[in-house]
Design an enzyme around this catalytic site. Structure first.
Site, PDB file in Angstrom:
ATOM      1  N   ARG A  41      -5.461   0.893  -6.583  1.00  0.00           N
ATOM      2  CA  ARG A  41      -4.233   1.533  -6.097  1.00  0.00           C
ATOM      3  C   ARG A  41      -3.789   2.671  -7.008  1.00  0.00           C
ATOM      4  NH1 ARG A  41      -2.099  -1.816  -2.071  1.00  0.00           N
ATOM      5  NH2 ARG A  41      -2.336  -4.046  -2.382  1.00  0.00           N
ATOM      6  N   ASP A  85      -5.764  -0.153  -1.440  1.00  0.00           N
ATOM      7  CA  ASP A  85      -6.524  -1.049  -2.312  1.00  0.00           C
ATOM      8  C   ASP A  85      -7.774  -1.618  -1.664  1.00  0.00           C
ATOM      9  OD1 ASP A  85      -5.012  -2.703  -0.453  1.00  0.00           O
ATOM     10  OD2 ASP A  85      -5.712  -4.378  -1.673  1.00  0.00           O
ATOM     11  N   PHE A 108     -13.463   2.902   5.467  1.00  0.00           N
ATOM     12  CA  PHE A 108     -12.572   2.251   4.509  1.00  0.00           C
ATOM     13  C   PHE A 108     -12.261   3.196   3.345  1.00  0.00           C
ATOM     14  CE2 PHE A 108     -11.306  -0.678   1.149  1.00  0.00           C
ATOM     15  CZ  PHE A 108     -10.338  -1.396   1.844  1.00  0.00           C
ATOM     16  N   ILE A 109     -10.961   3.265   2.991  1.00  0.00           N
ATOM     17  CA  ILE A 109     -10.402   4.221   2.039  1.00  0.00           C
ATOM     18  C   ILE A 109      -9.719   3.466   0.901  1.00  0.00           C
ATOM     19  CG2 ILE A 109      -8.488   5.914   1.871  1.00  0.00           C
ATOM     20  CD1 ILE A 109     -10.698   6.987   3.564  1.00  0.00           C
ATOM     21  N   ASP A 131       1.171   3.177   4.597  1.00  0.00           N
ATOM     22  CA  ASP A 131       0.050   3.889   3.980  1.00  0.00           C
ATOM     23  C   ASP A 131      -0.983   4.298   5.020  1.00  0.00           C
ATOM     24  OD1 ASP A 131      -0.691   1.252   4.442  1.00  0.00           O
ATOM     25  OD2 ASP A 131      -1.685   0.961   2.515  1.00  0.00           O
ATOM     26  N   LYS A 156      -6.065   6.153  11.530  1.00  0.00           N
ATOM     27  CA  LYS A 156      -7.439   6.059  12.049  1.00  0.00           C
ATOM     28  C   LYS A 156      -7.340   5.883  13.563  1.00  0.00           C
ATOM     29  CE  LYS A 156      -9.225   3.494   8.009  1.00  0.00           C
ATOM     30  NZ  LYS A 156      -9.698   2.147   7.591  1.00  0.00           N
ATOM     31  N   ASP A 198      -4.352   1.488  11.142  1.00  0.00           N
ATOM     32  CA  ASP A 198      -5.749   1.220  11.476  1.00  0.00           C
ATOM     33  C   ASP A 198      -5.807   0.669  12.906  1.00  0.00           C
ATOM     34  OD1 ASP A 198      -8.513   0.788  10.994  1.00  0.00           O
ATOM     35  OD2 ASP A 198      -8.143  -1.210  10.225  1.00  0.00           O
ATOM     36  N   GLY A 212       0.771  -1.250   0.000  1.00  0.00           N
ATOM     37  CA  GLY A 212       0.000   0.000   0.000  1.00  0.00           C
ATOM     38  C   GLY A 212       0.794   1.287   0.000  1.00  0.00           C
TER      39      GLY A 212
HETATM   40  P1  IMP Z   1      -3.473  -2.342  10.901  1.00  0.00           P
HETATM   41  O1  IMP Z   1      -2.484  -3.436  11.163  1.00  0.00           O
HETATM   42  O2  IMP Z   1      -4.869  -2.745  11.344  1.00  0.00           O
HETATM   43  O3  IMP Z   1      -3.082  -1.010  11.481  1.00  0.00           O
HETATM   44  O4  IMP Z   1      -3.651  -2.201   9.342  1.00  0.00           O
HETATM   45  C1  IMP Z   1      -2.692  -1.740   8.531  1.00  0.00           C
HETATM   46  C2  IMP Z   1      -2.901  -2.241   7.122  1.00  0.00           C
HETATM   47  O5  IMP Z   1      -4.286  -2.531   6.841  1.00  0.00           O
HETATM   48  C3  IMP Z   1      -2.528  -1.165   6.138  1.00  0.00           C
HETATM   49  O6  IMP Z   1      -1.179  -1.263   5.797  1.00  0.00           O
HETATM   50  C4  IMP Z   1      -3.437  -1.440   4.958  1.00  0.00           C
HETATM   51  O7  IMP Z   1      -2.842  -2.402   4.122  1.00  0.00           O
HETATM   52  C5  IMP Z   1      -4.664  -2.071   5.575  1.00  0.00           C
HETATM   53  N1  IMP Z   1      -5.768  -1.073   5.731  1.00  0.00           N
HETATM   54  C6  IMP Z   1      -6.232  -0.548   6.881  1.00  0.00           C
HETATM   55  N2  IMP Z   1      -7.247   0.323   6.656  1.00  0.00           N
HETATM   56  C7  IMP Z   1      -7.401   0.355   5.314  1.00  0.00           C
HETATM   57  C8  IMP Z   1      -8.275   1.112   4.437  1.00  0.00           C
HETATM   58  O8  IMP Z   1      -9.120   1.925   4.857  1.00  0.00           O
HETATM   59  N3  IMP Z   1      -8.117   0.887   3.105  1.00  0.00           N
HETATM   60  C9  IMP Z   1      -7.203   0.001   2.593  1.00  0.00           C
HETATM   61  N4  IMP Z   1      -6.372  -0.705   3.370  1.00  0.00           N
HETATM   62  C10 IMP Z   1      -6.463  -0.535   4.724  1.00  0.00           C
END
Ligand code: IMP
Length: 181
Positions: free
Chosen positions: A170, A164, A157-158, A105, A136, A108, A49
Site C-alpha cells: 500500500r 494491496d 490486478f494492481i 480505490d 475496471k 472491479d 484501500g
Molecule cells: P468490487 O466489489 O469487486 O468492485 O471490488 C472492490 C474492492 O476489491 C476494492 O475496494 C479493492 O479492495 C479490491 N480490488 C479490486 N481490484 C483490485 C486490484 O486490482 N488490486 C487490489 N485490490 C483490488
C-alpha cells in the site's frame, strides 16, 4: 520510474507514475468542486484501500466546510474478489440531508460500490456521488458506473497508492500491474 517488484512471489511492473496519478486526482477534484459548489459535502473514504487517494483528493478538492468520515468494507482475498461484500465498521449516522461523496480505490465487479451506495441511501442523504481512483469496466457484474473516475483500466490486478496484495504494497507511491510473464 521504479523497476519491477515482487510481492508474495508475484511480479509487478510499473503502470502509473506518481505524477500521472496526481494529474488525474486534480482533474477529479476540480469536477467534484464544480458539482458541489456552495454545499458542505461529507466525503466517505472506503478503507482500507482508498486512504491514500482520499487523503490527496480531499485536500485537492479544498472545501474547508466539507467533512470526511471512514467506513470499512472487504471482499478480496489475494488477487480475487470473493463475491461476498462485508461491512466491517459502521457508517456515520448523521448523513441525513447531506451531500455524500464516496471515495473508493477501485471498482472491479461493482459489488462493493452497490452495497455502499445502498447503505448510504438508507440514511436519507440529499445526494450520493461516487469517486474512484481506478475503474475496471470490463469486470463489472452490476453495470455500475462511478460519477468520477481517475483512470479506466483493463481487468488486471494492481497494487500501490493504497491498493494491496494481502495487506502489502500500500506504501508504493506509483501504481504497479501484475506482470504477464
Ligand atoms: P468490487 O466489489 O469487486 O468492485 O471490488 C472492490 C474492492 O476489491 C476494492 O475496494 C479493492 O479492495 C479490491 N480490488 C479490486 N481490484 C483490485 C486490484 O486490482 N488490486 C487490489 N485490490 C483490488
Amino acid at each position: 520510474m521504479d523497476n519491477k517488484i515482487t510481492v508474495n512471489g508475484l511480479k509487478f511492473v510499473p503502470y502509473l507514475t506518481e505524477d500521472e496519478i496526481m494529474v488525474q486526482v486534480r482533474r477529479v477534484a476540480g469536477e467534484i468542486r464544480r458539482d458541489l459548489e456552495g454545499k458542505s459535502p461529507v466525503f466517505l473514504c472506503a478503507l482500507n484501500g482508498a486512504f491514500v487517494f482520499a487523503a490527496d483528493l480531499y485536500r485537492e478538492v479544498g472545501m474547508t466546510d466539507s467533512q470526511i468520515a471512514f467506513v470499512r468494507y472487504a471482499s478480496y482475498e489475494g488477487t480475487e474478489s470473493t463475491g461476498c461484500v462485508r461491512r466491517m465498521t459502521g457508517l456515520p449516522d448523521n448523513l441525513e440531508g447531506r451531500d455524500v461523496v464516496i471515495i473508493e480505490d477501485i471498482v472491479d465487479t461493482g459489488l462493493t460500490a452497490d452495497k455502499m451506495i445502498n447503505d448510504v441511501k438508507a440514511l436519507n442523504p440529499a445526494s450520493v456521488r461516487f469517486a474512484t481512483l481506478l475503474h475496471k469496466p470490463d469486470s463489472t457484474k452490476t453495470g455500475f458506473k462511478p460519477d468520477y473516475v481517475a483512470f479506466s483500466i483493463p481487468p488486471k490486478f494492481i497494487i500501490g497508492y493504497g491498493l494491496d496484495l494481502d495487506g502489502k504494497a500500500r506504501n508504493l507511491r506509483a501504481i504497479y500491474v501484475i506482470s504477464e510473464d
